[in-house]
Design a protein around this motif. Sequence first.
Motif, short mmCIF file in Angstrom:
data_model
loop_
_atom_site.label_atom_id
_atom_site.label_comp_id
_atom_site.label_asym_id
_atom_site.label_seq_id
_atom_site.Cartn_x
_atom_site.Cartn_y
_atom_site.Cartn_z
N GLU A 37 -20.04 -42.44 -58.66
CA GLU A 37 -19.14 -43.12 -57.73
C GLU A 37 -19.20 -42.50 -56.34
N LEU A 38 -19.29 -41.17 -56.30
CA LEU A 38 -19.39 -40.45 -55.02
C LEU A 38 -20.61 -40.91 -54.24
N GLU A 39 -21.76 -40.97 -54.91
CA GLU A 39 -22.99 -41.33 -54.21
C GLU A 39 -23.01 -42.81 -53.85
N THR A 40 -22.42 -43.65 -54.69
CA THR A 40 -22.36 -45.08 -54.37
C THR A 40 -21.53 -45.32 -53.11
N ARG A 41 -20.35 -44.69 -53.06
CA ARG A 41 -19.50 -44.84 -51.88
C ARG A 41 -20.22 -44.33 -50.63
N THR A 42 -20.86 -43.17 -50.76
CA THR A 42 -21.51 -42.55 -49.61
C THR A 42 -22.65 -43.42 -49.11
N ASN A 43 -23.51 -43.87 -50.00
CA ASN A 43 -24.66 -44.67 -49.57
C ASN A 43 -24.22 -45.99 -48.93
N ARG A 44 -23.07 -46.52 -49.37
CA ARG A 44 -22.55 -47.73 -48.75
C ARG A 44 -22.22 -47.47 -47.28
N ILE A 45 -21.62 -46.32 -47.02
CA ILE A 45 -21.29 -45.95 -45.63
C ILE A 45 -22.56 -45.67 -44.84
N LEU A 46 -23.50 -44.94 -45.43
CA LEU A 46 -24.73 -44.59 -44.73
C LEU A 46 -25.54 -45.83 -44.38
N ASP A 47 -25.49 -46.85 -45.24
CA ASP A 47 -26.18 -48.10 -44.94
C ASP A 47 -25.61 -48.74 -43.67
N ARG A 48 -24.29 -48.64 -43.48
CA ARG A 48 -23.68 -49.18 -42.26
C ARG A 48 -24.16 -48.45 -41.02
N LEU A 49 -24.43 -47.16 -41.17
CA LEU A 49 -24.87 -46.34 -40.04
C LEU A 49 -26.38 -46.41 -39.81
N LYS A 50 -27.11 -47.03 -40.73
CA LYS A 50 -28.57 -47.23 -40.59
C LYS A 50 -29.30 -45.90 -40.38
N VAL A 51 -28.92 -44.90 -41.17
CA VAL A 51 -29.56 -43.59 -41.05
C VAL A 51 -30.71 -43.47 -42.04
N GLY A 52 -31.56 -42.47 -41.84
CA GLY A 52 -32.74 -42.32 -42.68
C GLY A 52 -32.60 -41.29 -43.78
N PHE A 53 -31.37 -40.99 -44.20
CA PHE A 53 -31.16 -40.03 -45.29
C PHE A 53 -30.15 -40.64 -46.26
N ASN A 54 -29.99 -39.99 -47.42
CA ASN A 54 -29.08 -40.56 -48.43
C ASN A 54 -28.02 -39.56 -48.85
N ALA A 55 -27.22 -39.96 -49.83
CA ALA A 55 -26.05 -39.18 -50.25
C ALA A 55 -26.43 -37.81 -50.78
N ARG A 56 -27.62 -37.69 -51.38
CA ARG A 56 -27.99 -36.43 -52.01
C ARG A 56 -28.61 -35.41 -51.05
N THR A 57 -28.93 -35.83 -49.85
CA THR A 57 -29.59 -34.94 -48.89
C THR A 57 -28.71 -33.74 -48.57
#
Length: 503
Positions: free
Chosen positions: A120-140
């Motif tokens: 759930e933590l990584e799902t929530r985070t990646n959803r936010i990171l997708d909005r920011l259009k960044v080149g890294f993911n939740a686990r970085t």
Amino acid sequence: MTAQSPVLRLEGIVKTFPGVRALDGVSLTIMPGEVHALMGENGAGKSTLMKVLGGIHQPDEGRIIVGEQPVTMSGPLDAKAKGIVFIHQELSLAEELSVAENIYLGELPRKRFGLLDRAELETRTNRILDRLKVGFNARTRVGDLSIANQQMVEIARALTVDAKAVIFDEPTASLTDAEKVVLFEVISSLQEQGVGIVYISHRMEEVFKITDRISVLRDGQFQGTVNTADTDEEGVTHMMIGRKLDLSRVECHHELGEVALEVRGLSCGHLFEDVSFEVRSGEVVGFYGLVGAGRTEIAETLFGLREPSAGSIYLGGELVRIHCPADAIARGISLVPENRKTQGLVLGMNCRDNMTLAQCDDLKAGPFVAEGSEIAIFDQYRDRLDIRTPGWKQLVCNLSGGNQQKIVIGKWLSMHPRVLIVDEPTRGIDVGSKSEIHNLIRELAAQGYAVIVISSEMPEVLHVSDRVVAMYSGRVMRTFSAGEVTEDSLIQAISGIEPEQAA
């Protein structure tokens, strides 16, 4: 609350520290969906006002109203719970933790028996990171990210709550042009959701590009609020400092000396190649280019922080080899680095010790550093550079950005260099202090120093330089004299357009 009610109000805020009235009846109103700039010189009270809003300081007088409810902030977490989110210029991340863990630190999703719900933590985070259009993911791992990407992690934190107001403090200081575009898109998205934005910045072009209103503080006092569309840079500057600034190009009125530094065919791997230029005593040579053009890397090579792969460096006509900063300093090259807080100063030390840090060995009396010599050096350069501080015992972290920069410059001037390299001389500095730094650079040239200025701000380069070196992708495209350079020709050169193509 009606649609037109403010999301946030500060009314008559007063805050006094021993001997200093930092805020004197300051009021600020933030409407839903607006971007509201808060401007003022370093020391004007902006940071103190935000610390009051965040609960770090309690106001002596006045009140804070969120929506229509007067509130008392007990600290940043309390402020966040009430919908007030801060994105600070100074990063506050745990480098050993992942991006996801940093974003939700203190609010990690849990499963039964209190176990971390990592999926759930990584799902929530990646959803936010997708909005920011960044080149890294939740686990970085955050420590593996660039400073610019770490700033994007800070911004991502603001998107985890139902924010009523988001305060951005110099958010673009570490961002590339492409990342700025993404940031402005995020701000626009927050506006559409009815979030009020407080935008603290010294960068006038950004303020006039994205804000709706501008409020100005001077010496802890509220100077007024104006609609951005109804004013200009000159008007805001006058509100900030109470005087008009002369930002016209500076003409050289003194004789130039011999060539102090000559660089021939200098290369450093893939960072830059075949770079040649010279700087004369009494001359300011500006370096201008896009992020990644190689400007800072050239400065670091000249200062011995990088080993060149080809080329030659001449000082006063003599071929020199520079393998480390000690070699550069011994030969009279000094570098005021791009990030004064992490590379140029020890923030927990006092002004005197920062000023003399580079020459401690030369100031020893037996096994100890001679305190009298240190104080004499500090006093000399405090007066020479007009450093505003109560005394040498003041911690550098308590100085304004402009005075911190003068401490770094004074440290190197006290070493009597032949060549002074200043990288981003006014980053994070207010418009009044910026003018002082510009005048100081010109005065140093008039005193015979050979000065290299590296800047991301075109008006700054044009204002202080006798010649401008335009760089693109690690190469020198053109070198302009002050009399021939124009904004159009400079933009063409740093975009990789050859003169014949432009014609």
